[in-house]
Scaffold this motif. Sequence first.
Motif, mmCIF file in Angstrom:
data_model
loop_
_atom_site.group_PDB
_atom_site.id
_atom_site.type_symbol
_atom_site.label_atom_id
_atom_site.label_comp_id
_atom_site.label_asym_id
_atom_site.label_seq_id
_atom_site.Cartn_x
_atom_site.Cartn_y
_atom_site.Cartn_z
ATOM 1 N N ARG A 127 -1.075 -1.809 14.452
ATOM 2 C CA ARG A 127 0.083 -2.139 15.266
ATOM 3 C C ARG A 127 -0.071 -3.521 15.858
ATOM 4 O O ARG A 127 -1.177 -4.063 15.940
ATOM 5 N N GLY A 128 1.057 -4.081 16.289
ATOM 6 C CA GLY A 128 1.066 -5.395 16.914
ATOM 7 C C GLY A 128 2.364 -5.560 17.658
ATOM 8 O O GLY A 128 3.233 -4.675 17.624
ATOM 9 N N ALA A 129 2.503 -6.697 18.348
ATOM 10 C CA ALA A 129 3.692 -6.906 19.161
ATOM 11 C C ALA A 129 3.961 -8.397 19.308
ATOM 12 O O ALA A 129 3.060 -9.227 19.134
ATOM 13 N N PHE A 130 5.210 -8.702 19.589
ATOM 14 C CA PHE A 130 5.589 -10.070 19.958
ATOM 15 C C PHE A 130 6.793 -10.019 20.885
ATOM 16 O O PHE A 130 7.486 -9.002 20.956
ATOM 17 N N ALA A 131 7.008 -11.109 21.595
ATOM 18 C CA ALA A 131 8.133 -11.199 22.517
ATOM 19 C C ALA A 131 9.179 -12.130 21.930
ATOM 20 O O ALA A 131 8.851 -13.130 21.292
ATOM 21 N N ALA B 113 0.847 -1.192 0.000
ATOM 22 C CA ALA B 113 0.000 0.000 0.000
ATOM 23 C C ALA B 113 0.881 1.240 0.000
ATOM 24 O O ALA B 113 1.897 1.290 0.702
ATOM 25 N N ASN B 114 0.494 2.243 -0.787
ATOM 26 C CA ASN B 114 1.331 3.445 -0.831
ATOM 27 C C ASN B 114 0.925 4.485 0.212
ATOM 28 O O ASN B 114 1.481 5.579 0.243
ATOM 29 N N ASN B 115 -0.059 4.153 1.063
ATOM 30 C CA ASN B 115 -0.395 5.058 2.168
ATOM 31 C C ASN B 115 0.005 4.467 3.524
ATOM 32 O O ASN B 115 -0.328 5.012 4.566
ATOM 33 N N HIS B 116 0.685 3.346 3.521
ATOM 34 C CA HIS B 116 1.115 2.691 4.756
ATOM 35 C C HIS B 116 2.606 2.349 4.661
ATOM 36 O O HIS B 116 3.184 2.357 3.585
ATOM 37 N N ASN B 117 3.177 1.999 5.809
ATOM 38 C CA ASN B 117 4.498 1.364 5.806
ATOM 39 C C ASN B 117 4.512 0.292 6.890
ATOM 40 O O ASN B 117 3.551 0.143 7.653
ATOM 41 N N PHE B 118 5.595 -0.445 6.948
ATOM 42 C CA PHE B 118 5.781 -1.455 7.989
ATOM 43 C C PHE B 118 7.046 -1.111 8.739
ATOM 44 O O PHE B 118 8.125 -1.020 8.146
ATOM 45 N N ARG B 119 6.912 -0.861 10.050
ATOM 46 C CA ARG B 119 8.074 -0.588 10.889
ATOM 47 C C ARG B 119 8.177 -1.656 11.965
ATOM 48 O O ARG B 119 7.164 -2.053 12.556
ATOM 49 N N ARG C 258 13.569 -0.508 11.955
ATOM 50 C CA ARG C 258 13.616 -0.458 10.494
ATOM 51 C C ARG C 258 12.215 -0.297 9.954
ATOM 52 O O ARG C 258 11.249 -0.763 10.552
ATOM 53 N N ALA C 259 12.114 0.351 8.802
ATOM 54 C CA ALA C 259 10.801 0.592 8.222
ATOM 55 C C ALA C 259 10.881 0.579 6.707
ATOM 56 O O ALA C 259 11.897 0.965 6.122
ATOM 57 N N SER C 260 9.785 0.160 6.085
ATOM 58 C CA SER C 260 9.633 0.347 4.647
ATOM 59 C C SER C 260 9.158 1.774 4.416
ATOM 60 O O SER C 260 8.808 2.497 5.354
ATOM 61 N N GLY C 261 9.153 2.203 3.161
ATOM 62 C CA GLY C 261 8.807 3.584 2.846
ATOM 63 C C GLY C 261 7.307 3.807 2.760
ATOM 64 O O GLY C 261 6.559 2.931 2.326
ATOM 65 N N ILE C 262 6.881 4.987 3.196
ATOM 66 C CA ILE C 262 5.514 5.416 2.965
ATOM 67 C C ILE C 262 5.479 5.978 1.538
ATOM 68 O O ILE C 262 6.439 6.606 1.102
ATOM 69 N N GLY C 263 4.383 5.733 0.838
ATOM 70 C CA GLY C 263 4.280 6.298 -0.506
ATOM 71 C C GLY C 263 4.888 5.425 -1.576
ATOM 72 O O GLY C 263 5.096 5.871 -2.695
ATOM 73 N N GLN C 264 5.204 4.201 -1.219
ATOM 74 C CA GLN C 264 5.692 3.285 -2.254
ATOM 75 C C GLN C 264 5.281 1.860 -1.939
ATOM 76 O O GLN C 264 5.085 1.496 -0.788
ATOM 77 N N ILE C 265 5.144 1.105 -3.002
ATOM 78 C CA ILE C 265 4.863 -0.325 -2.899
ATOM 79 C C ILE C 265 6.176 -1.039 -3.156
ATOM 80 O O ILE C 265 6.861 -0.750 -4.145
ATOM 81 N N SER C 266 6.558 -1.927 -2.247
ATOM 82 C CA SER C 266 7.885 -2.531 -2.376
ATOM 83 C C SER C 266 7.923 -3.880 -1.678
ATOM 84 O O SER C 266 7.075 -4.185 -0.833
#
Length: 123
Positions: free
Chosen positions: A116-120, A69-75, A83-91
């Motif tokens: 958002r989410g979490a893990f241990a 999605a070009n309106n989201h990223n994954f951090r 680390r994060a992927s870019g907002i505004g791009q599909i990759s």
Amino acid sequence: MSPSSPLALALLLVAGLLGMLLPSTMQAATPVKLVATVGPGFALSITRGGKVFSRLKAGDYVITVRDRANNHNFRLVGPGVNRASGIGQISTLTWRLTLRPGNYRFLCDPHAQTMRGAFAVVR
Ligand SMILES: [Cu+2]
């Protein structure tokens, strides 16, 4: 001491055995594969073998980040990692990370309150 003496032969044998044993004991474990996906829509997940998880063992991981999605990223944020992927791009990205014991969270920066989410990570 000539090379043909029994002691020299024994030393050569020990050296040879060490040479065979050391490489295998020094090999790192194969990294575990994870898949992180954001989008389409407001979907956000990280999975192992297609399943969500709340706990991982510490170690080396290869994370395939599918930013769809070009309106989201994954951090991903945790001990030693931010680390994060870019907002505004599909990759599609590949992150090679060592996850240490502690709490990790993942999120989409523009929608961090809901996506958002979490893990241990444990020893
Ligand atoms: Cu978002």
